[in-house]
Write a protein that holds these residues in place. Structure first.
Motif, PDB file in Angstrom:
ATOM      1  N   UNK A  39      -8.223  27.752 105.467  1.00 23.68           N
ATOM      2  CA  UNK A  39      -9.421  27.200 105.755  1.00 23.68           C
ATOM      3  C   UNK A  39      -9.172  26.297 107.155  1.00 23.68           C
ATOM      4  N   UNK A  40     -10.114  26.393 108.403  1.00 24.27           N
ATOM      5  CA  UNK A  40     -10.215  26.319 109.811  1.00 24.27           C
ATOM      6  C   UNK A  40     -10.991  25.525 109.779  1.00 24.27           C
ATOM      7  N   UNK A  41     -10.172  23.840 109.865  1.00 24.04           N
ATOM      8  CA  UNK A  41     -10.942  22.992 110.442  1.00 24.04           C
ATOM      9  C   UNK A  41     -11.787  23.049 111.385  1.00 24.04           C
ATOM     10  N   UNK A  55     -15.126  22.616 107.253  1.00 23.54           N
ATOM     11  CA  UNK A  55     -13.499  24.056 107.400  1.00 23.54           C
ATOM     12  C   UNK A  55     -14.409  25.622 107.840  1.00 23.54           C
ATOM     13  N   UNK A  56     -14.248  26.733 108.353  1.00 21.81           N
ATOM     14  CA  UNK A  56     -14.490  27.638 108.099  1.00 21.81           C
ATOM     15  C   UNK A  56     -13.831  28.644 107.655  1.00 21.81           C
ATOM     16  N   UNK A  57     -14.195  29.433 106.359  1.00 23.06           N
ATOM     17  CA  UNK A  57     -13.920  30.324 105.219  1.00 23.06           C
ATOM     18  C   UNK A  57     -13.186  31.721 106.156  1.00 23.06           C
ATOM     19  N   UNK A  64     -19.571  36.814 107.430  1.00 16.07           N
ATOM     20  CA  UNK A  64     -19.039  35.901 106.418  1.00 16.07           C
ATOM     21  C   UNK A  64     -18.464  34.865 106.523  1.00 16.07           C
ATOM     22  N   UNK A  65     -17.011  35.191 107.873  1.00 16.85           N
ATOM     23  CA  UNK A  65     -16.460  34.327 109.066  1.00 16.85           C
ATOM     24  C   UNK A  65     -16.856  33.586 109.836  1.00 16.85           C
ATOM     25  N   UNK A  66     -18.205  33.665 109.886  1.00 20.11           N
ATOM     26  CA  UNK A  66     -18.728  32.936 111.028  1.00 20.11           C
ATOM     27  C   UNK A  66     -19.890  31.929 109.855  1.00 20.11           C
ATOM     28  N   UNK A  67     -20.388  32.653 108.735  1.00 16.51           N
ATOM     29  CA  UNK A  67     -21.139  32.461 108.087  1.00 16.51           C
ATOM     30  C   UNK A  67     -20.270  30.880 107.026  1.00 16.51           C
ATOM     31  N   UNK A  68     -19.647  31.736 106.235  1.00 20.05           N
ATOM     32  CA  UNK A  68     -18.803  30.948 105.343  1.00 20.05           C
ATOM     33  C   UNK A  68     -17.919  29.599 105.314  1.00 20.05           C
ATOM     34  N   UNK A  69     -18.432  28.383 104.446  1.00 22.63           N
ATOM     35  CA  UNK A  69     -17.602  27.359 105.212  1.00 22.63           C
ATOM     36  C   UNK A  69     -17.750  26.555 103.983  1.00 22.63           C
ATOM     37  N   UNK A 140     -20.587  23.750  99.742  1.00 23.10           N
ATOM     38  CA  UNK A 140     -19.304  25.319  99.709  1.00 23.10           C
ATOM     39  C   UNK A 140     -20.722  25.848  99.971  1.00 23.10           C
ATOM     40  N   UNK A 141     -20.948  26.836 101.078  1.00 23.13           N
ATOM     41  CA  UNK A 141     -21.742  28.108 101.738  1.00 23.13           C
ATOM     42  C   UNK A 141     -20.861  28.777 102.166  1.00 23.13           C
TER      43      UNK A 141
END
Length: 166
Positions: A39-41, A55-57, A64-69, A140-141
């Motif tokens: 998870x990237x802060x 955090x970006x997940x 997904x990489x840009x929206x999941x957080x 969680x989104x």
């Protein structure tokens, strides 16, 4: 010696679970919670009363990489009434999102729903905690995606929720 050999795999399993987590500290150390290493802060805000860490997940696709957080928001509150106001305000904000549809919750400290962000339908899972004078929201989104990735994302959220104070 046999007992040691039987307990060693369990010990290694438990150690590997925590080895893959980064400890996040909020509110000057009042809250410590482990989050998965991948998870990237992407944002942290600190104020006198409210603090948020986002955090970006990494996802199963570029979208997904840009929206999941995942976000952790905490606010210092004077009492349980302050906690109820905190969670009520955030729930009210959520219900105002584009195409908001409430989901089935299993606890009064949950808020599950879908809504649109831009043109993308997202699944939201929120948990609320009250501890040590702080109201805490774990949010969680994620976009709907492949089932395997969704399960991994949901597992990470559940693990963070399990480490929240209660």
């Amino acid at each position: 010696m046999k007992r040691l050999l039987r307990t060693l795999p369990l010990a290694l399993l438990l150690a590997s679970t925590f080895a893959a987590a980064t400890d996040v500290s909020l509110a000057g150390g009042a809250l410590h919670v482990p989050v998965p290493d991948n998870w990237v802060p992407i944002m942290q805000s600190q104020g006198d009363v409210t603090e948020t860490q986002v955090f970006q997940v990494p996802g199963s696709s570029a979208a997904d990489a840009t929206l999941a957080r995942v976000s952790i928001t905490l606010q210092q509150v004077p009492n349980l009434n302050g906690f109820q106001q905190f969670s009520g305000n955030l729930r009210s904000h959520a219900s105002g999102l584009k195409e908001y549809v409430a989901g089935k919750v299993t606890s009064p400290t949950e808020n599950i729903y879908t809504a649109k962000e831009g043109t993308v339908k997202l699944d939201y899972y929120e948990r609320y905690f009250y501890s040590g004078g702080y109201a805490i929201q774990l949010r969680c989104i994620r976009p709907t995606g492949d089932a395997k990735w969704n399960a991994s994302f949901d597992k990470g959220c559940a693990e963070v929720a399990a480490h929240m104070p209660s």
